[in-house]
Design an enzyme around this catalytic site. Structure first.
Site, short mmCIF file in Angstrom:
data_model
loop_
_atom_site.label_atom_id
_atom_site.label_comp_id
_atom_site.label_asym_id
_atom_site.label_seq_id
_atom_site.Cartn_x
_atom_site.Cartn_y
_atom_site.Cartn_z
N TRP A 101 0.81 -1.22 0.00
CA TRP A 101 0.00 0.00 0.00
C TRP A 101 0.84 1.27 0.00
O TRP A 101 0.47 2.27 -0.64
CB TRP A 101 -1.00 -0.01 1.16
CG TRP A 101 -2.05 -1.06 0.95
CD1 TRP A 101 -2.25 -2.18 1.70
CD2 TRP A 101 -2.99 -1.12 -0.13
NE1 TRP A 101 -3.28 -2.93 1.16
CE2 TRP A 101 -3.75 -2.30 0.04
CE3 TRP A 101 -3.27 -0.29 -1.21
CZ2 TRP A 101 -4.78 -2.66 -0.83
CZ3 TRP A 101 -4.29 -0.65 -2.08
CH2 TRP A 101 -5.03 -1.82 -1.89
N ASP A 173 -0.65 6.40 6.65
CA ASP A 173 -1.85 5.61 6.40
C ASP A 173 -1.96 4.61 7.55
O ASP A 173 -1.06 3.81 7.78
CB ASP A 173 -1.70 4.88 5.06
CG ASP A 173 -2.88 3.98 4.73
OD1 ASP A 173 -3.80 3.84 5.56
OD2 ASP A 173 -2.87 3.40 3.63
N LYS A 197 -11.96 -1.65 8.29
CA LYS A 197 -11.20 -2.71 8.95
C LYS A 197 -11.41 -2.70 10.47
O LYS A 197 -11.60 -3.75 11.07
CB LYS A 197 -9.72 -2.58 8.61
CG LYS A 197 -9.45 -2.63 7.11
CD LYS A 197 -7.99 -2.38 6.78
CE LYS A 197 -7.77 -2.24 5.28
NZ LYS A 197 -8.05 -3.48 4.54
#
Length: 361
Positions: A101, A173, A197
């Site tokens: 990511w 992030d 999540k």
């Protein structure tokens, strides 16, 4: 039928949160209509939104000089929003890449918005295990910001140390480990995370941004990605994902009532230790991440005989254990054990892992 969901996201939501949302779905607070039917600008919904924001500020101890923005567009949207908001046309940024990511974020910036300096920060040790080389996280003088992903969902790698960036804002992030451990928000210029999540249903993204970073957006930055526009309109510039925002508020209340993030961190350590200790006790499975950098919430592992992968997944599903297939980028297996996963769910998984290994040894 009880199903244990180890998916990386969308993932489990705490049962009390789901039950309260179910109860209020058709009639919220005796109004005769559901939360998903209400105007986001009604006084009733504005109170819901404000409470959610305050709860998040409380449980994360977010300083007063940070804005909380409830957005859409997901993590990938923020991969674009970050440079569009704080990277000058002639500037550059450092990207500390530790997995899938952070690499996606780097590519989004480098290929579309400006100069991004790539820092490859993961190495392999003599045993073939991946580890984070923090010495590679050196900021370049004059950088507009430095970017990192604190937990790589795909790779099963988590950063437990932070690079020293001085006056250069550190943008992170935290989509997969937000609220799973205590952090000092003041160490960051901005924190971004998708809700799907650890917080709420998919479709909500939250940005926690220091106020001095507002007002720098490029002229062509879409208004719905412009942090200063969203801040000025209390995240109501356009119609938000009102249901996910409401669900986030329920989750924040659940966390506060549990004892806060500190209690969740304690539980997450217990769950992760149980799972990793079992994997390390057998040669049937292997976790290819150095112990110091293993994610507490995304455990990646492989079977010694990968020809058994399909059977492993099929049998797990037949026993109501789902979501164990690894990301398509890396393959193998992955068990995501986020905040909503109770210790019992990890105990069930370990018993299955043990049974499968013994049946094929």
């Amino acid at each position: 039928m009880k199903v244990w969901n180890y998916s990386a996201g969308p993932s489990m939501i705490p049962v009390p949160v789901m039950e309260k949302a179910q109860k209020e779905f058709c009639d919220f607070n005796g109004l005769g209509m559901g939360i998903v039917e209400m105007s986001h600008r009604s006084a009733e919904y504005m109170a819901v939104a404000a409470e959610a924001e305050q709860l998040l500020r409380d449980i994360m101890e977010i300083p007063a000089n940070y804005k909380i923005l409830f957005e859409q567009g997901g993590g990938r949207g923020q991969f674009a929003a970050v440079p569009l908001n704080i990277l000058p046309e002639d500037g550059f940024a450092d990207y500390f890449v530790t997995g899938h990511w952070s690499r996606c974020a780097y590519k989004e910036c480098a290929e579309r918005y400006g100069k991004a300096i790539l820092h490859e920060c993961v190495e392999k040790d003599s045993d073939g295990n991946f580890y984070i080389d923090y010495s590679k996280m050196q900021v370049t003088p004059g950088a507009a910001y430095a970017y990192a992903c604190l937990n790589e969902t795909v790779n099963g790698i988590e950063m437990f140390n932070l690079p020293e960036t001085g006056d250069i804002p550190l943008i992170v992030d935290m989509s997969s480990n937000i609220l799973t451990r205590k952090i000092d928000v003041s160490k960051f210029g901005a924190i971004i995370f998708g809700a799907q999540k650890n917080v709420a249903p998919a479709g909500l993204t939250v940005t926690i941004v220091r106020e001095d970073l507002l007002g720098r957006a490029r002229k062509y930055c879409p208004s719905i990605f412009d942090w200063s526009v969203l801040a000025a309109h209390d995240s109501m510039y356009n119609t938000p994902n009102s249901f996910a925002w409401y669900m986030a508020g329920l989750d924040f209340k659940w966390i506060k009532d549990l004892g806060g993030v500190a209690e969740l961190e304690k539980r997450n350590c217990q769950k992760a230790n149980l799972l990793y200790n079992f994997l390390d006790s057998t040669d049937f499975y292997r976790c290819p991440i150095a112990k110091s950098d293993r994610s507490r919430v995304n455990c990646v592992f492989t079977l010694k005989d990968e020809s058994l992968n399909a059977e492993f997944l099929a049998q797990a599903k037949s026993e109501h254990l789902v979501g164990l297939k690894g990301h398509k980028v890396l393959g193998g297996m992955r068990a995501s054990i986020y905040n909503a996963m109770p210790l019992e769910g990890v105990e069930v998984l370990v018993r299955y892992l043990d049974k499968f290994a013994k049946a094929h040894s």
